[in-house]
Scaffold this active site. Sequence first.
Site, mmCIF file in Angstrom:
data_model
loop_
_atom_site.group_PDB
_atom_site.id
_atom_site.type_symbol
_atom_site.label_atom_id
_atom_site.label_comp_id
_atom_site.label_asym_id
_atom_site.label_seq_id
_atom_site.Cartn_x
_atom_site.Cartn_y
_atom_site.Cartn_z
ATOM 1 N N SER A 119 42.310 36.579 46.071
ATOM 2 C CA SER A 119 42.257 38.087 45.546
ATOM 3 C C SER A 119 41.106 38.322 46.789
ATOM 4 O O SER A 119 40.453 37.473 48.378
ATOM 5 C CB SER A 119 41.282 38.281 44.897
ATOM 6 O OG SER A 119 40.091 39.807 44.495
ATOM 7 N N TYR B 105 33.673 36.084 40.061
ATOM 8 C CA TYR B 105 34.861 36.674 40.324
ATOM 9 C C TYR B 105 35.046 35.736 41.664
ATOM 10 O O TYR B 105 35.680 34.825 41.996
ATOM 11 C CB TYR B 105 35.609 37.642 40.181
ATOM 12 C CG TYR B 105 36.726 37.721 40.164
ATOM 13 C CD1 TYR B 105 37.473 36.936 38.789
ATOM 14 C CD2 TYR B 105 37.533 37.953 41.387
ATOM 15 C CE1 TYR B 105 39.091 37.321 39.524
ATOM 16 C CE2 TYR B 105 38.315 38.411 41.197
ATOM 17 C CZ TYR B 105 39.370 38.077 40.307
ATOM 18 O OH TYR B 105 40.513 38.503 40.980
#
Length: 315
Positions: free
Chosen positions: A168, A180
């Site tokens: 990501s 994350y």
Amino acid sequence: MWAAAPLLLLLLLLLLARLRRCGAVPLEPAGRAVLITGCDSGFGHLLALRLHRLGFTVFAGCLCPGGEGARRLQREAGAGRLRVLRLDVTRAGDVLAAKEPVLSHLPERGFWGLVNNAGISTFGETGWLSMEKYEKFADVNLLGSIRTTLAFLPLLRKYKGRIVFMSSIIAYFSLGNGIYSMTKAAIERFCDALRLEMKKFGVRVCIIQPGNYARSTKIQPPISAEEIWNELSEEEKAVYNKEYVQERANFFNSILSEGSTNGNEVVDAMVDALTSPAPKARYMVAKLKEKALVFVCALFPTVVIDYFMSYALSK
């Protein structure tokens, strides 16, 4: 003149790489097998159907093989080249068990690709999350990908296949989801080492870096400030207040609402990583402003990044 030499060399290498990609013959999918993790929904689900239509033999790893996502895969793909497997990447037993059906149903050209797509996301400042959550995120997003990679690496070396990892742009910065961001940054470094190690075996390693696609996947649903507050320890409640938590939740939900709904843009990149004769090491699939933010975070001094991000969060 000499100062411009490195830039000219870089441009020449980029041009040669582009010419190589344009002139190469695309891969023939028929007779090749691909295993994808996290196919219950989102990118994994879309990719499984796309690869099946292209002619690959697809092993779709699902956390809930009896769930709606797995049933939908079977309905849309029909019997034959798509098989749904129970695959919880946090369980070593599941990963090893998945090898049996893969080996039993390998097509004539063998095992071509592994797509490490399974992942989870959440929101919360560092002190808001329990140690159990940190362990869970590391187990799914990082160690889960490592487990499947190590299990299928001998097959990938044998058939000179591809490994695709889902990262990501959040690997470069954090906007309230540091846990994350941490796991995605770690998986990128793992991939960088693995890519260099696998070159001598003819195995290609690719990283997919999506921008904000929250509305096209189920990885991060809208968050509730009330639920966050109720889960905070008494120590954290003494530091923060409900108004601050509500502000952070509103900010994060506004970001989620801006996410793209076209998940096929990311799937296109994943397909190219699996089928291109000259795949890229990284595929960044993001809006222009997201790419600009990554550029700033990668090249500017930390003091500049901290100022910029603090300003954004304060707004």
